[in-house]
Write a protein that holds these residues in place. Structure first.
Motif, mmCIF file in Angstrom:
data_model
loop_
_atom_site.group_PDB
_atom_site.id
_atom_site.type_symbol
_atom_site.label_atom_id
_atom_site.label_comp_id
_atom_site.label_asym_id
_atom_site.label_seq_id
_atom_site.Cartn_x
_atom_site.Cartn_y
_atom_site.Cartn_z
ATOM 1 N N ARG A 23 0.844 -1.205 0.000
ATOM 2 C CA ARG A 23 0.000 0.000 0.000
ATOM 3 C C ARG A 23 0.879 1.254 0.000
ATOM 4 N NH1 ARG A 23 -2.586 0.608 4.749
ATOM 5 N NH2 ARG A 23 -4.157 1.973 3.809
ATOM 6 N N GLU A 24 1.891 1.217 -0.813
ATOM 7 C CA GLU A 24 2.882 2.293 -0.791
ATOM 8 C C GLU A 24 2.388 3.540 -1.524
ATOM 9 O OE1 GLU A 24 6.745 3.553 0.462
ATOM 10 O OE2 GLU A 24 5.506 1.797 0.930
ATOM 11 N N LYS A 25 2.748 4.688 -0.990
ATOM 12 C CA LYS A 25 2.534 5.938 -1.718
ATOM 13 C C LYS A 25 3.693 6.150 -2.675
ATOM 14 C CE LYS A 25 2.210 8.150 2.175
ATOM 15 N NZ LYS A 25 2.053 9.243 3.193
ATOM 16 N N LYS A 46 10.615 9.618 -2.396
ATOM 17 C CA LYS A 46 11.309 8.623 -1.585
ATOM 18 C C LYS A 46 11.111 7.189 -2.092
ATOM 19 C CE LYS A 46 10.944 11.217 2.774
ATOM 20 N NZ LYS A 46 10.453 11.145 4.168
ATOM 21 N N THR A 47 10.092 6.992 -2.892
ATOM 22 C CA THR A 47 9.730 5.629 -3.281
ATOM 23 C C THR A 47 10.727 4.961 -4.222
ATOM 24 O OG1 THR A 47 7.413 6.322 -3.046
ATOM 25 C CG2 THR A 47 7.837 4.194 -4.106
ATOM 26 N N PRO A 48 11.164 5.602 -5.321
ATOM 27 C CA PRO A 48 12.067 4.905 -6.253
ATOM 28 C C PRO A 48 13.336 4.356 -5.606
ATOM 29 C CG PRO A 48 11.175 6.868 -7.294
ATOM 30 C CD PRO A 48 10.760 6.922 -5.863
ATOM 31 N N ILE A 84 17.494 0.896 -12.741
ATOM 32 C CA ILE A 84 16.893 2.229 -12.664
ATOM 33 C C ILE A 84 15.440 2.107 -12.240
ATOM 34 C CG2 ILE A 84 16.257 4.285 -13.990
ATOM 35 C CD1 ILE A 84 18.600 3.630 -15.877
ATOM 36 N N CYS A 85 15.032 2.925 -11.298
ATOM 37 C CA CYS A 85 13.622 3.058 -10.913
ATOM 38 C C CYS A 85 13.243 4.524 -11.064
ATOM 39 C CB CYS A 85 13.385 2.606 -9.471
ATOM 40 S SG CYS A 85 13.487 0.833 -9.229
ATOM 41 N N GLU A 86 12.250 4.790 -11.861
ATOM 42 C CA GLU A 86 11.860 6.175 -12.099
ATOM 43 C C GLU A 86 10.361 6.282 -12.305
ATOM 44 O OE1 GLU A 86 14.168 7.189 -15.520
ATOM 45 O OE2 GLU A 86 12.836 6.169 -16.925
ATOM 46 N N ARG A 87 9.845 7.448 -12.010
ATOM 47 C CA ARG A 87 8.410 7.698 -12.157
ATOM 48 C C ARG A 87 8.064 7.843 -13.632
ATOM 49 N NH1 ARG A 87 7.094 11.888 -7.220
ATOM 50 N NH2 ARG A 87 4.946 11.361 -7.752
ATOM 51 N N ASP A 88 6.880 7.367 -13.966
ATOM 52 C CA ASP A 88 6.431 7.422 -15.355
ATOM 53 C C ASP A 88 6.129 8.863 -15.760
ATOM 54 O OD1 ASP A 88 5.377 5.446 -17.586
ATOM 55 O OD2 ASP A 88 3.925 7.075 -17.477
ATOM 56 N N GLN A 124 3.914 9.868 -17.935
ATOM 57 C CA GLN A 124 2.518 10.119 -18.281
ATOM 58 C C GLN A 124 1.546 9.716 -17.186
ATOM 59 O OE1 GLN A 124 2.704 7.937 -22.129
ATOM 60 N NE2 GLN A 124 2.030 9.843 -23.040
ATOM 61 N N ASP A 125 1.858 8.596 -16.506
ATOM 62 C CA ASP A 125 0.960 8.104 -15.459
ATOM 63 C C ASP A 125 1.539 8.497 -14.094
ATOM 64 O OD1 ASP A 125 -0.605 6.733 -13.670
ATOM 65 O OD2 ASP A 125 -0.586 4.843 -14.785
ATOM 66 N N PRO A 126 0.889 9.371 -13.351
ATOM 67 C CA PRO A 126 1.438 9.833 -12.060
ATOM 68 C C PRO A 126 1.428 8.760 -10.975
ATOM 69 C CG PRO A 126 -0.768 10.695 -12.373
ATOM 70 C CD PRO A 126 -0.390 10.037 -13.665
ATOM 71 N N ASN A 127 0.746 7.649 -11.230
ATOM 72 C CA ASN A 127 0.656 6.576 -10.232
ATOM 73 C C ASN A 127 1.540 5.374 -10.575
ATOM 74 O OD1 ASN A 127 -2.569 7.617 -10.565
ATOM 75 N ND2 ASN A 127 -1.592 7.745 -8.550
ATOM 76 N N ARG A 128 2.426 5.550 -11.531
ATOM 77 C CA ARG A 128 3.209 4.414 -12.023
ATOM 78 C C ARG A 128 4.707 4.628 -11.812
ATOM 79 N NH1 ARG A 128 2.568 1.622 -18.012
ATOM 80 N NH2 ARG A 128 4.715 0.851 -18.249
ATOM 81 N N LEU A 129 5.368 3.538 -11.368
ATOM 82 C CA LEU A 129 6.816 3.530 -11.209
ATOM 83 C C LEU A 129 7.393 2.506 -12.178
ATOM 84 C CD1 LEU A 129 9.228 4.609 -9.490
ATOM 85 C CD2 LEU A 129 8.904 2.602 -8.014
#
Length: 473
Positions: free
Chosen positions: A400-402, A406-408, A439-443, A445-450
């Motif tokens: 249930r992570e936000k 800090k997440t990547p 590499i872990c990065e935020r998408d 286009q999709d703000p809820n996707r890593l």
């Protein structure tokens, strides 16, 4: 919520009543890799005498159970028997097909003459032996009747029998072309005056369609699927199924298994038509064992090895009949098989049938260019296991992570931890050398996707050793 580094799942920040409150967090409990238990599925034809209808998935724990479920001597019964013989601890399940509206293969044993001395007649049906005594004075009709009676006493045979005069007719219990593969041969011991002539099994037509069984098990999560059917149409459907369940959406990686007992030419032709990194087909030319028995034994041996990267070279297919000398693949023929998507079987010490090298049928990329990326069946099995291990770790740690800045880094750390553990088990290698590529990065286009990129250097099998011996005088 009120702490920058500690989050609670069950303790709200709005508590005002004094107290000391604790919740239990199990998300960090599992630090090991995912289990890699192998689930073997057998697909083959049943008989109407079986207690289970077609399309019903069931676990099978013994030969006796398989006989009850699918009918004694049915293709699926004999597959289960072969799998359990090859690896008694396999986790086996099966799903049956009904015969199609075709014909059953038939063959005949024609007896002639009158015995002038006592002896015996041995009939081989596949790898099963049928023996009858012959007394001096027995006519051809008497011998044929005795053979027919003995056949009726062995219900596990893949054929039924009938007699007319001196001719015993054998009929495959299941309809379809697979019955044509049942080998017949006779051996007379003494019994002068008696002869036997064998007419090979033939005339079997129209195999069932595997699709209904594949549809029924789509969500079952089997890791190895063994098909008795070896026509290109059904194996193409198996390929489509494996690509779907093992793809990036379903993520239930599995491999398919089949076997031939015919010729190298037939095997290479079939493999080229399949061309799948998830399907492996083995060849045991002219073994007395039935092709579906060889397939089930091969699949069970694959299931016996839970380390996905460990080669299967030299592993024995216990219970499979020896390949005749005249039909054993030469060194050159084995190389030809391995270059054309066929797993060759050979006879090792002690007359044991064993794997030379387990490869997939994949030889060409979509452009028709030779491609060795998925040559060994261990490669796709390793990739499936790496994916499973990382996926389960992410699911455990971040249910249930936000998604914040800090997440990547936290996710990347877990991925690297899994890779290092896989390296300890020699499933992947060079993690340190490739870690900058994780590499872990935020998408965008999709703000809820890593998104993550995970370079994976799988450990290869040691298949070839070359050395030079320098002569010094």
């Amino acid at each position: 919520m009120a702490s920058p580094n500690i989050s609670f799942d069950t303790l709200p920040s709005s508590i005002r009543k004094p107290g000391k409150y604790f919740e239990f967090n199990t998300k960090l409990a599992v630090r090991t890799l995912a289990a890699n238990a192998q689930k073997l599925l057998l697909i083959g034809q049943r008989l109407t005498s079986g207690s289970l209808a077609a399309g019903v998935l069931t676990n099978v724990f013994s030969d006796v159970e398989a006989a009850t479920y699918f009918g004694r001597g049915s293709i699926l019964h004999l597959m289960a028997q072969a799998a359990i013989t090859a690896y008694p601890y396999a986790q086996v399940s099966a799903i049956a097909l009904d015969d199609a509206a075709g014909n059953a293969a038939t063959g005949t044993i024609t007896i002639a003459g009158t015995a002038t001395a006592a002896g015996a007649l041995t009939l081989w049906v596949g790898n099963d032996r049928v023996d009858i005594p012959i007394s001096s004075g027995d006519t051809a009709a008497v011998v044929a009747a005795a053979l027919n009676a003995q056949l009726a006493k062995q219900p596990d045979l893949p054929v039924s029998a009938g007699v007319a005069g001196a001719v015993v007719t054998l009929t495959a219990k299941n309809k379809g072309t697979l019955g044509n593969s049942i080998k017949l041969s006779t051996v007379l011991q003494l019994a002068a005056g008696i002869t036997s002539t064998v007419a090979a099994m033939s005339g079997g037509t129209t195999d069932p369609d595997i699709q209904s069984a594949l549809t029924a098990v789509y969500t079952a999560g089997h890791t190895i699927i063994c098909s008795s059917l070896t026509d290109s149409a059904n194996l193409t459907k198996l390929r489509t199924h494996l690509d779907a369940v093992g793809g990036s959406i379903e993520q239930r990686g599995a491999v398919g298994v089949y076997a031939l007992t015919s010729t190298l030419a037939a095997a290479t032709t079939l493999a080229s038509a399949i061309n799948s990194g998830r399907i492996t087909g083995c060849l045991a030319p002219s073994t007395q064992s039935l092709p579906w028995e060889v397939a089930a034994a091969y699949a069970a041996v694959i299931a016996s090895e839970e380390d996905p990267a460990r080669p299967l070279n030299t592993l024995a297919l216990t219970g499979i009949a020896v390949i005749p000398f005249a039909n054993r693949l030469s060194r050159t023929e084995q190389e030809n098989a391995l270059y054309n998507g066929v797993t060759p079987l050979e006879v090792g010490p002690g007359d044991i049938v064993q794997i030379v090298r387990a490869i997939s049928t994949y030889t060409l990329d979509p452009q028709g260019i030779p491609d060795i990326s998925l040559l060994d069946i261990t490669t796709i099995r390793t990739l499936d296991y790496v994916r499973k291990s990382i996926r389960e770790r992410i699911a455990l740690r971040f249910p249930r992570e936000k998604l914040s800045e800090k997440t990547p880094p936290k996710v990347r750390s877990q991925i690297l931890d899994v890779l290092y553990k896989l390296e300890e088990l020699e499933i992947v290698e060079a993690v340190e050398a490739n870690k900058d590529g994780v590499i872990c990065e935020r998408d965008s286009q999709d703000p809820n996707r890593l998104n993550a990129k995970i370079p994976t250097d799988v450990v290869n099998g040691l298949h070839v050793f070359a050395g030079r011996i320098d002569l010094l005088l």
